[in-house]
Scaffold this active site. Structure first.
Site, short mmCIF file in Angstrom:
data_model
loop_
_atom_site.label_atom_id
_atom_site.label_comp_id
_atom_site.label_asym_id
_atom_site.label_seq_id
_atom_site.Cartn_x
_atom_site.Cartn_y
_atom_site.Cartn_z
N GLY A 51 -29.52 17.34 -4.72
CA GLY A 51 -31.00 16.85 -4.63
C GLY A 51 -31.91 17.36 -3.34
O GLY A 51 -33.01 17.35 -3.34
N ASP A 107 -32.37 13.87 -0.07
CA ASP A 107 -33.55 13.68 -0.72
C ASP A 107 -34.21 12.15 -0.81
O ASP A 107 -35.24 11.87 -0.55
CB ASP A 107 -33.33 14.23 -2.39
CG ASP A 107 -32.38 13.46 -2.82
OD1 ASP A 107 -31.50 13.09 -2.17
OD2 ASP A 107 -32.06 13.69 -4.16
N ASP A 110 -31.47 5.34 -1.54
CA ASP A 110 -31.66 4.22 -2.58
C ASP A 110 -30.76 2.99 -2.11
O ASP A 110 -31.12 2.19 -1.22
CB ASP A 110 -31.05 4.69 -3.89
CG ASP A 110 -31.34 4.00 -4.97
OD1 ASP A 110 -31.86 2.76 -4.98
OD2 ASP A 110 -30.89 4.21 -6.35
N LYS A 138 -36.16 3.95 -0.75
CA LYS A 138 -36.52 3.01 -1.56
C LYS A 138 -35.76 1.68 -0.60
O LYS A 138 -34.78 1.23 -0.81
CB LYS A 138 -35.77 2.95 -2.96
CG LYS A 138 -35.88 3.93 -3.79
CD LYS A 138 -35.20 3.85 -5.18
CE LYS A 138 -35.63 5.02 -5.99
NZ LYS A 138 -34.72 4.89 -7.00
N PHE A 159 -37.54 4.61 -10.44
CA PHE A 159 -36.81 5.85 -10.65
C PHE A 159 -37.77 7.24 -10.43
O PHE A 159 -38.73 7.31 -11.22
CB PHE A 159 -36.07 6.00 -12.08
CG PHE A 159 -34.96 7.10 -11.77
CD1 PHE A 159 -33.89 6.95 -11.19
CD2 PHE A 159 -35.45 8.54 -12.39
CE1 PHE A 159 -32.89 7.88 -11.11
CE2 PHE A 159 -34.43 9.44 -12.21
CZ PHE A 159 -33.07 9.26 -11.40
N VAL A 160 -37.82 8.00 -9.54
CA VAL A 160 -38.64 9.07 -9.32
C VAL A 160 -37.72 10.53 -9.46
O VAL A 160 -36.58 10.69 -9.79
CB VAL A 160 -39.15 9.25 -8.09
CG1 VAL A 160 -39.81 8.19 -7.53
CG2 VAL A 160 -37.88 9.12 -6.70
N ASP A 166 -33.34 14.92 -9.65
CA ASP A 166 -32.92 15.04 -11.16
C ASP A 166 -33.13 13.66 -11.80
O ASP A 166 -32.85 12.60 -11.19
CB ASP A 166 -31.96 15.62 -11.39
CG ASP A 166 -30.43 14.75 -11.18
OD1 ASP A 166 -30.50 14.40 -9.98
OD2 ASP A 166 -29.85 14.71 -11.97
N ARG A 172 -35.37 19.00 -11.49
CA ARG A 172 -35.30 19.25 -10.12
C ARG A 172 -36.30 20.34 -9.65
O ARG A 172 -36.92 20.42 -8.58
CB ARG A 172 -33.89 19.93 -9.83
CG ARG A 172 -32.73 19.21 -9.86
CD ARG A 172 -31.67 19.57 -9.30
NE ARG A 172 -30.36 18.83 -9.72
CZ ARG A 172 -29.80 17.76 -9.25
NH1 ARG A 172 -30.62 17.39 -8.28
NH2 ARG A 172 -28.61 17.41 -9.65
#
Ligand code: IMP
Length: 184
Positions: A51, A107, A110, A138, A159-160, A166, A172
Site C-alpha cells: 500500500g 499508507d 486502521d 482512522k 473504507f478508502v 487497494d 492502487r
C-alpha cells in the site's frame, strides 16, 4: 493521472475524497518536517508494501537529507475490507538496522494491528530511534494504540481506495483517494 469522478471496484462504488492537490501539499509539508527532524541522522525509510509504494515514492522526492530506502511486506487483509486479525512478515528488510534511525512508512493505520507488529519486529534490531509516518489514520478504528509521529490526514472509519491503497488488489493506480459510497 487517473482520477475518474467515481469508480466501481468489486461491486462497491467509490467517490473522490482527498484530491491529488491536497495530498501533494501535505506531502511537501511532511517532507520538510522530516528534513528538519532527521538532519544529520542518515535515516532509513522503510515502506510497508504494497500500500505505501506510491506515498513513499512521492514522499522521498520531497526529502532532501541523505537517507536510505527499503521495504517490508506484511500479510493481513486478504481480499476483504475488514482485517483478518493475523499479521505475518512476507518480506524482511535487507539492510542492517542496529543503531539506525528507522522511519516506517505506511499508507494507512486502521486498527493499529499491523503497525504494532512492525514496531515490535523493528525493536528486535535495536535501532537508535523508531518513528512512524502514515498518510492516513482512522483514529476511531484504532484499537491497538500506536505513537504516530507524522500523519498526513485523519479520516473517518470508512473504507478508502486509491493512491496505493487497494480493494481486493484493485484501485492502487487511482491518482487520488476515494471513499466507499454508503448504500442507501
Ligand atoms: P491495521 O492493521 O488494521 O491498522 O490495517 C493496516 C492495513 O490494512 C493497511 O496497511 C492497509 O493495507 C489495510 N487497510 C486498512 N484500512 C484500509 C482502507 O480503508 N483501504 C485500503 N486498505 C486498508
Amino acid at each position: 493521472m487517473f482520477t475518474p469522478d467515481s469508480i466501481e471496484v468489486q461491486g462497491e462504488r467509490f467517490t473522490p475524497f482527498i484530491t491529488q492537490e491536497q495530498i501533494s501539499t501535505r506531502i511537501s509539508f511532511m517532507g520538510k518536517q522530516l528534513d528538519k527532524d532527521f538532519a544529520n541522522l542518515n535515516p532509513i525509510f522503510i515502506g510497508v508494501l504494497n500500500g505505501s509504494f506510491i506515498f513513499l515514492a512521492d514522499l522521498m522526492r520531497h526529502v532532501q537529507i541523505p537517507c536510505e530506502v527499503d521495504f517490508v511486506k506484511l500479510s493481513s487483509y486478504g481480499d476483504k475490507k475488514v482485517s483478518s486479525g493475523n499479521v505475518t512478515t512476507l518480506k524482511k528488510v535487507d539492510a542492517r538496522l542496529e543503531g539506525r534511525h528507522i522511519i516506517l512508512v505506511e499508507d494507512i493505520v486502521d486498527t493499529g494491528l499491523s503497525m504494532n507488529y512492525m514496531l515490535d519486529e523493528m525493536r528486535t534490531h535495536h535501532p537508535a530511534s523508531l518513528s512512524v509516518v502514515t498518510l492516513l489514520h482512522k483514529k476511531e478504528a484504532t484499537v491497538h494504540p500506536v505513537d504516530l509521529a507524522y500523519v498526513g490526514f485523519e479520516i473517518p472509519n470508512a473504507f478508502v481506495l486509491g493512491y496505493g491503497l487497494d480493494y481486493a488488489q484493485y484501485g492502487r493506480n487511482l491518482g487520488q483517494i476515494y471513499i466507499v459510497e454508503n448504500k442507501k
